[in-house]
Every structure is written in C-alpha cells, then in structure tokens.
Write an enzyme that holds these catalytic residues in place. Structure first.
Site, PDB file in Angstrom:
ATOM      1  N   ARG A  32      87.774   8.880  22.219  1.00  0.00           N
ATOM      2  CA  ARG A  32      88.910   9.705  22.989  1.00  0.00           C
ATOM      3  C   ARG A  32      90.184   8.945  23.364  1.00  0.00           C
ATOM      4  O   ARG A  32      90.969   9.598  23.385  1.00  0.00           O
ATOM      5  CB  ARG A  32      88.035  10.168  24.315  1.00  0.00           C
ATOM      6  CG  ARG A  32      86.898  10.853  24.222  1.00  0.00           C
ATOM      7  CD  ARG A  32      86.067  10.949  25.611  1.00  0.00           C
ATOM      8  NE  ARG A  32      84.926  11.885  25.675  1.00  0.00           N
ATOM      9  CZ  ARG A  32      83.831  11.268  25.380  1.00  0.00           C
ATOM     10  NH1 ARG A  32      83.437   9.940  25.098  1.00  0.00           N
ATOM     11  NH2 ARG A  32      82.728  12.109  25.433  1.00  0.00           N
TER      12      ARG A  32
ATOM     13  N   ASP B  55      78.778  14.993  31.398  1.00  0.00           N
ATOM     14  CA  ASP B  55      78.093  13.998  31.191  1.00  0.00           C
ATOM     15  C   ASP B  55      76.617  14.110  31.758  1.00  0.00           C
ATOM     16  O   ASP B  55      75.502  13.737  31.223  1.00  0.00           O
ATOM     17  CB  ASP B  55      78.693  12.560  31.346  1.00  0.00           C
ATOM     18  CG  ASP B  55      80.123  12.487  30.380  1.00  0.00           C
ATOM     19  OD1 ASP B  55      80.150  12.981  29.373  1.00  0.00           O
ATOM     20  OD2 ASP B  55      80.999  11.773  31.204  1.00  0.00           O
TER      21      ASP B  55
ATOM     22  N   ARG C 233      74.686  16.480  29.950  1.00  0.00           N
ATOM     23  CA  ARG C 233      74.003  15.951  28.623  1.00  0.00           C
ATOM     24  C   ARG C 233      72.714  15.215  29.256  1.00  0.00           C
ATOM     25  O   ARG C 233      71.807  15.045  28.398  1.00  0.00           O
ATOM     26  CB  ARG C 233      75.085  15.216  28.012  1.00  0.00           C
ATOM     27  CG  ARG C 233      75.871  16.377  27.344  1.00  0.00           C
ATOM     28  CD  ARG C 233      77.358  15.545  26.489  1.00  0.00           C
ATOM     29  NE  ARG C 233      77.976  16.532  26.016  1.00  0.00           N
ATOM     30  CZ  ARG C 233      79.229  16.446  25.691  1.00  0.00           C
ATOM     31  NH1 ARG C 233      79.825  15.207  26.045  1.00  0.00           N
ATOM     32  NH2 ARG C 233      80.051  17.319  25.072  1.00  0.00           N
TER      33      ARG C 233
ATOM     34  N   HIS D 131      84.703   8.613  31.552  1.00  0.00           N
ATOM     35  CA  HIS D 131      84.395   9.401  30.381  1.00  0.00           C
ATOM     36  C   HIS D 131      84.418   9.010  28.958  1.00  0.00           C
ATOM     37  O   HIS D 131      85.400   9.492  28.326  1.00  0.00           O
ATOM     38  CB  HIS D 131      84.863  10.921  30.711  1.00  0.00           C
ATOM     39  CG  HIS D 131      84.589  11.897  29.916  1.00  0.00           C
ATOM     40  ND1 HIS D 131      83.235  12.326  29.603  1.00  0.00           N
ATOM     41  CD2 HIS D 131      85.215  12.721  29.078  1.00  0.00           C
ATOM     42  CE1 HIS D 131      83.391  13.411  28.708  1.00  0.00           C
ATOM     43  NE2 HIS D 131      84.592  13.625  28.281  1.00  0.00           N
TER      44      HIS D 131
END
Ligand code: NAD
Ligand code: LMR
Length: 311
Positions: free
Chosen positions: A88, A148, A151, A175
């Site tokens: 990212r 997150d 998940r 993140h």
C-alpha cells in the site's frame, strides 16, 4: 443529512451503495474526476433504489464540487489501488496529491464536514488530510481497522467453524501488511477467550492471514478489494450520522495516547455525531506494546516520506 463519497471506483461506489441502502442520509453525492463515471453509477444506484424501496437522492458529479456543498460527512476513496505484489505504501506518491487536492476542494464547500479517509496508504493519508486541512482532530477519521477486524473475525470464524456474529476481535496499529496488530489475546467467542478453543499455532495463523488479508485478495482479483472495504466505510458513517457511539478501531491523531504523539494510527475510538469522540484506552501487554511501537515507527517513516514530496 448529506453524505459525499469522493472516488466512484470500486470502493467508493460500494460504500455509496451501502450508505444509500441503509438510508443513512437524504442525499448521497458520488464524485469522481473521470467524466461520466459517477453520474452513471449514481443513476444506476438510483434505479436500484426503485427496486429496493430505498428513498435516497443519489447524484453523480464529475468534479463539480459545488454539488457536494454542505455535506455532513465526506468519504475519500479517490486514488490508485495497489496491484498484486505491491505494498500500500508504494501508492504514496500519486495518492498524496489526490487526497490533498480533494480535501482542499471539499473544504471550500463543506467546511463543517467530518472526513473519513480510505485512500492508501491510509494512515499517512489521514495524517496528510489532518495536517493540510487544519481541522480539529475529531473530524478526521481513517478507516482501516474496521476492515482488518472484519477479516480477523472471518478467519477466526473459519478456524472455529462458528458464526462471526458470536465473535469479538479487534485489530489496532497501522493498516499495512506488517503494521497491523490483530489482538488475539482479547478476541472472544461469545465472551470466552478464543485461546480456550484454538491452540497458539492456529491463532498465529489466523493473525498472519489477517495481516495479509488485503494482499491475498489483491493477488486473487488483480486489484484490491471493495465489498468489505465499502461496507466498513458505510458502518463507520452510520455510527457518525446516527450518533451510535460504537467503538471501532480507527486511525486517529494521537497526542500521547498509547505512548505515541504526532501520528495517526489505529486505536479503539468512540464514533458519534462529532466524529471520533473519545479514545478507548486500555493496557496492552509488553508484546502488544512493542508491536504498536514498531507499527508507529513504520507509519512515521511514511509520514517522513510525505514531507519530501512536492504537494
Ligand atoms: N483503507 C482501506 O481499508 C482500504 C480498502 C480498500 C481500498 N483502499 C484504497 O482505496 C483507494 C480506492 O480503491 P478502489 O479499488 O476504489 O480504486 P479504483 O481505481 O476502483 O477507484 C478510484 C477512483 O478514484 C478516482 N480518482 C482519482 N483521482 C481523483 C481525484 N483527484 N478526484 C476524484 N476522483 C479521483 C478514479 O477516477 C477512480 O474512479 C485505493 O487507494 C485503495 O488502496 C483502502
Ligand atoms: O489491500 C489493499 O491494498 C486495499 C485495502 O487496504 C485492503 O486492505 O483491502
């Protein structure tokens, strides 16, 4: 209530659609730089509304910021997503310019809005939005930890073969693939610590899968995920506009909390009509503290990169 979503791509459109389906506002504006995209998706959503008994005015706008005027909440999803094999963080050069420009334009028309930042690298983009806007810290919220944590609960439910609705689990920190911290010690199955049911090795695998959750999807799809990110953005918006005071892990500006300052990082916060209203402080154990500090170091390095960019 009026909500603007900037970026009518995969995440922005999904988020706007969830916001409309939950009727979180009377008016939703979808804005994108690409001519026709937001108008087309907005019209498509409006047509879906007639089938789903949903009474929300949805408007698409190609870069016409005047249509976003007086928004209560603005969700920023504009920017490049990563491709398989990328981190990212590699998106910083392009997305920093986009997020800064969008924030400035939105502020001209909605000076009182609460901002939800989704574009990656999200922790640094949240810091950028805060610093460049000069807004009070409670009005800038980065979304990453909610996704997150979703998940985390998904992988836990698969390991336990149980309903995710019976699970509580939180991911704090950055993140990023290596910066997020799934708090396995505090996860529970109907109030009972999951360590009562899963051995250490399985819990470690759940945490590891969670951390690369976004990368796994990016590899499968060829671009990054949107269903869960869009839903995560919408439930965050819901807690703001309905003043629900839900506690979510969000990326917020720290001034000494959890031992960190001058950084935006994921911690549990109360989300209500004023944005993030309170940081929920609790004692991390030594390992968690070390992981949190390491995460902060990595995010701070990215914030330093930000300072070298011409914005
Ligand atoms: N924080 C999170 O949990 C999370 C989750 C998923 C995705 N993301 C990030 O969200 C961003 C969007 O992902 P996506 O899959 O929707 O990408 P996408 O390419 O599908 O959509 C991005 C959209 O932004 C638009 N855009 C670019 N510059 C713009 C500008 N200046 N003004 C308005 N619109 C502009 C593009 O035209 C495009 O339609 C990426 O940076 C991605 O990494 C973050
Ligand atoms: O993985 C990504 O790059 C997008 C997003 O941050 C996610 O976690 O799905």
């Amino acid at each position: 209530m009026k909500i603007t979503v900037v970026g009518a791509g995969a995440v922005g459109a999904t988020c706007a659609d969830n916001i409309a389906r939950r009727e979180l506002a009377e008016e939703v504006v979808l804005l994108d730089i690409k001519e026709g995209l937001s108008e087309g998706k907005g019209l498509d959503m409006l047509q879906a509304s007639t089938l789903l008994d949903c009474d929300v005015k949805i408007t698409g706008s190609s870069n016409k910021y005047e249509l976003t005027a007086n928004s209560d909440v603005v969700v920023i999803t504009s920017g490049l997503p990563r491709k398989p094999g990328m981190t990212r963080e590699e998106l910083i050069g392009t997305n920093a310019n986009i997020v800064k420009g969008v924030t400035e334009n939105i502020l001209k028309y909605s000076p009182d809005a609460i901002f939800v930042i989704i574009s990656n690298p999200m922790d640094t983009m949240t810091y950028l939005a805060l610093k460049s806007s000069g807004l009070p810290k409670n009005r800038i919220i980065g979304m990453g930890g909610i996704l997150d944590s979703a998940r985390f609960k998904t992988y836990l439910s698969l390991a336990l073969d149980c309903s995710p609705n019976d699970l509580q689990g939180t991911v704090i920190g950055g993140h990023g693939d290596t910066t997020m911290i799934p708090l396995t010690r505090l996860a529970t199955y109907s109030g009972v610590p999951v360590s009562q049911f899963l051995d250490a090795e399985t819990l470690q695998k759940v945490a590891a899968d969670t951390m690369v959750g976004g990368a796994t999807l990016t590899k499968l799809i060829g671009t990054s995920a949107w269903y869960a990110p869009g839903a995560a953005g919408a439930i965050l918006v819901e807690s703001i506009v309905r003043d629900q005071k839900r506690v979510f892990p969000c990326c917020v500006y720290l001034e000494g909390e959890y031992g960190q300052s001058d950084i935006c990082l994921g911690v549990p916060v109360v989300i209500g009509r004023n944005g993030w209203e309170k940081i929920v402080n609790f004692e991390l154990n030594d390992d968690e503290k070390a992981a949190f500090n390491k995460s902060a170091d990595a995010v701070r390095n990215m914030n330093d990169v930000l300072k070298t960019l011409e914005l």
